[in-house]
Design a protein around this motif. Structure first.
Motif, short mmCIF file in Angstrom:
data_model
loop_
_atom_site.label_atom_id
_atom_site.label_comp_id
_atom_site.label_asym_id
_atom_site.label_seq_id
_atom_site.Cartn_x
_atom_site.Cartn_y
_atom_site.Cartn_z
N VAL A 69 -3.04 6.73 1.87
CA VAL A 69 -3.68 6.61 0.56
C VAL A 69 -2.61 6.49 -0.51
O VAL A 69 -1.70 7.33 -0.59
N ARG A 70 -2.72 5.43 -1.30
CA ARG A 70 -1.77 5.26 -2.40
C ARG A 70 -2.51 4.70 -3.61
O ARG A 70 -3.60 4.13 -3.49
N SER A 71 -1.92 4.86 -4.78
CA SER A 71 -2.57 4.45 -6.02
C SER A 71 -1.94 3.18 -6.57
O SER A 71 -0.80 2.82 -6.22
N THR A 72 -2.68 2.50 -7.43
CA THR A 72 -2.19 1.29 -8.09
C THR A 72 -2.80 1.20 -9.48
O THR A 72 -3.84 1.83 -9.75
N THR A 73 -2.18 0.42 -10.34
CA THR A 73 -2.74 0.14 -11.66
C THR A 73 -3.06 -1.35 -11.80
O THR A 73 -3.47 -1.80 -12.87
N ASP A 74 -2.89 -2.09 -10.71
CA ASP A 74 -3.09 -3.54 -10.74
C ASP A 74 -4.38 -3.94 -10.04
O ASP A 74 -4.86 -3.25 -9.13
N TYR A 75 -4.91 -5.10 -10.45
CA TYR A 75 -6.12 -5.63 -9.83
C TYR A 75 -5.87 -5.96 -8.36
O TYR A 75 -6.72 -5.76 -7.51
N TYR A 76 -4.70 -6.52 -8.10
CA TYR A 76 -4.36 -6.75 -6.70
C TYR A 76 -2.89 -6.44 -6.45
O TYR A 76 -2.06 -6.50 -7.36
N GLU A 77 -2.60 -6.05 -5.23
CA GLU A 77 -1.24 -5.80 -4.78
C GLU A 77 -0.97 -6.67 -3.56
O GLU A 77 -1.87 -6.93 -2.76
N LYS A 78 0.27 -7.10 -3.42
CA LYS A 78 0.65 -7.91 -2.27
C LYS A 78 1.94 -7.36 -1.70
O LYS A 78 2.89 -7.09 -2.45
N ASP A 79 1.98 -7.16 -0.40
CA ASP A 79 3.21 -6.67 0.19
C ASP A 79 3.70 -7.60 1.29
O ASP A 79 2.95 -8.41 1.84
N TYR B 23 -4.12 -6.82 -1.29
CA TYR B 23 -5.17 -5.81 -1.47
C TYR B 23 -5.79 -6.03 -2.85
O TYR B 23 -5.12 -5.85 -3.87
N THR B 24 -7.06 -6.41 -2.88
CA THR B 24 -7.76 -6.70 -4.13
C THR B 24 -8.80 -5.62 -4.39
O THR B 24 -9.63 -5.31 -3.52
N GLN B 25 -8.77 -5.05 -5.58
CA GLN B 25 -9.62 -3.91 -5.91
C GLN B 25 -11.11 -4.28 -5.94
O GLN B 25 -11.51 -5.30 -6.50
N ASN B 26 -11.92 -3.43 -5.31
CA ASN B 26 -13.38 -3.56 -5.32
C ASN B 26 -13.99 -2.28 -5.87
O ASN B 26 -13.47 -1.19 -5.64
N MET B 27 -15.09 -2.44 -6.59
CA MET B 27 -15.78 -1.27 -7.13
C MET B 27 -16.99 -0.93 -6.27
O MET B 27 -17.73 -1.81 -5.83
#
Length: 335
Positions: free
Chosen positions: A38-48, A79-83
């Motif tokens: 589990v990790r946090s982000t402030t972006d709409y999507y992250e790419k690694d 990883y794209t954020q979903n609500m």
């Protein structure tokens, strides 16, 4: 949206002859952080992505040129954020004379539990639907949705054909004893799981075996009970399922029995030192934790609403080097 709960639908709440009204609901055990990183982000999507190390050094003859080598770029994963969310509406009189008077305002805590159930179900479904599959159909009160589950190599989490970054021999993380895949859980299968991960390699083909320390099963399944029996024998210094006096060939392990796993024969093991890191394993990337909204009153109808939301995504880039899984049916992988 569902119509608000009204007096006619829950007449017991305003019936003075009924002294007690109890809220009955399941309280899900929070398990997903024990097998998802589990990790946090402030972006709409992250790419690694990743970069490999090198191969092994070569011999250099007298006055010869030293051979060169370069790292290999790994796979990308986005990883794209979903609500997710849910709302409970009440008519004003139901809220005033039923919910509040009965001191059932704690019904709003059920909203948080509904999100907890969602998280547990989604994470468990990644295991249930991870065998040689890149998507599945998820159902909830909002309808059906196709969820993509492929990793950085465009394959499912558990497969015998994981593509190596340098184009070398494909990798396998289905439990395999050298003859049979997907063994049902027992002591022989446990040893097969350790054999499987002993063959893991890094992106350049260098040996990189995993150290399995955690077992995941469906709670209350035969695999769960067998896991506890075998674990007891190992901790006692005995060979499981045997009258021999030698010690066990594998170390003790932690058991994670999950409520939301569907397939009772399926089982998985992972190396927690890798699987619960940002670099490897299943990832749960969250920009907003479970957030309960203030009670809202609709001016025109006086309807009372309260809701909860959470924003996150989950998936994996690389679980090939930290997890092994079995369907428990001795089936061969698809070609």
């Amino acid at each position: 949206m569902a119509a608000p709960l009204n007096l006619a639908q829950a007449a017991d709440l305003i019936d003075k002859s009924i002294q007690n009204v109890y809220l009955k609901s399941s309280d899900p055990e929070v398990m997903y952080p024990k097998f998802f990183n589990v990790r946090s982000t402030t972006d709409y999507y992250e790419k690694d992505s990743s970069l490999s190390g090198l191969g092994e050094a070569g011999f250099v003859d007298d006055n010869a040129v030293i051979v060169s080598d370069t790292p290999v770029q790994g796979y990308d994963k986005t990883y794209t954020q979903n609500m997710v969310g849910i709302i409970i509406p009440f008519t004003f009189r139901m809220w005033k004379f039923g919910i509040k008077k009965r001191d059932l305002s704690r019904v709003v805590s059920e909203l948080k539990r509904s999100v907890a159930r969602k998280k547990e179900k989604l994470c468990a479904e990644r295991l249930d639907n991870g065998f040689e599959s890149t998507s599945y159909s998820h159902s909830d009160i909002g309808g059906n949705r196709t969820i993509t589950t492929s990793g950085g190599d465009a394959l499912g989490a558990f497969d015998d054909d994981h593509t190596r970054e340098d184009g070398g021999t494909n990798m396998n993380n289905l439990v395999y004893d050298g003859t049979t895949y997907n063994l049902p859980f027992d002591y022989a299968a446990l040893k097969a799981a350790h054999r499987t991960v002993s063959l893991f390699v890094d992106p350049r083909g260098n040996p990189r075996p995993a150290s399995l320390d955690t077992l995941v099963v469906k709670k209350g399944s035969s695999a769960h009970f067998k896991a506890m029996e075998i674990l007891g024998a190992i901790k006692s210094g005995k060979i499981p399922e045997s009258f021999d006096h030698d010690g066990a060939a594998v170390p003790a392990y932690k058991v994670l029995p999950l409520d939301y796993i569907s397939n009772t024969a399926y089982w998985w093991m992972f190396d927690s030192s890798r699987a619960l890191s940002d670099e490897e394993g299943f990832q749960f990337v969250e920009s907003q934790g479970t957030s309960l909204d203030p009670v809202h009153e609709v001016y025109k109808t006086k309807e009372v609403q309260t809701s909860v939301t959470a924003i996150f995504d989950l998936g994996h880039n690389d679980v090939t080097r930290s997890w092994a899984g079995s369907k428990g049916d001795s089936s061969n992988p698809s070609s």
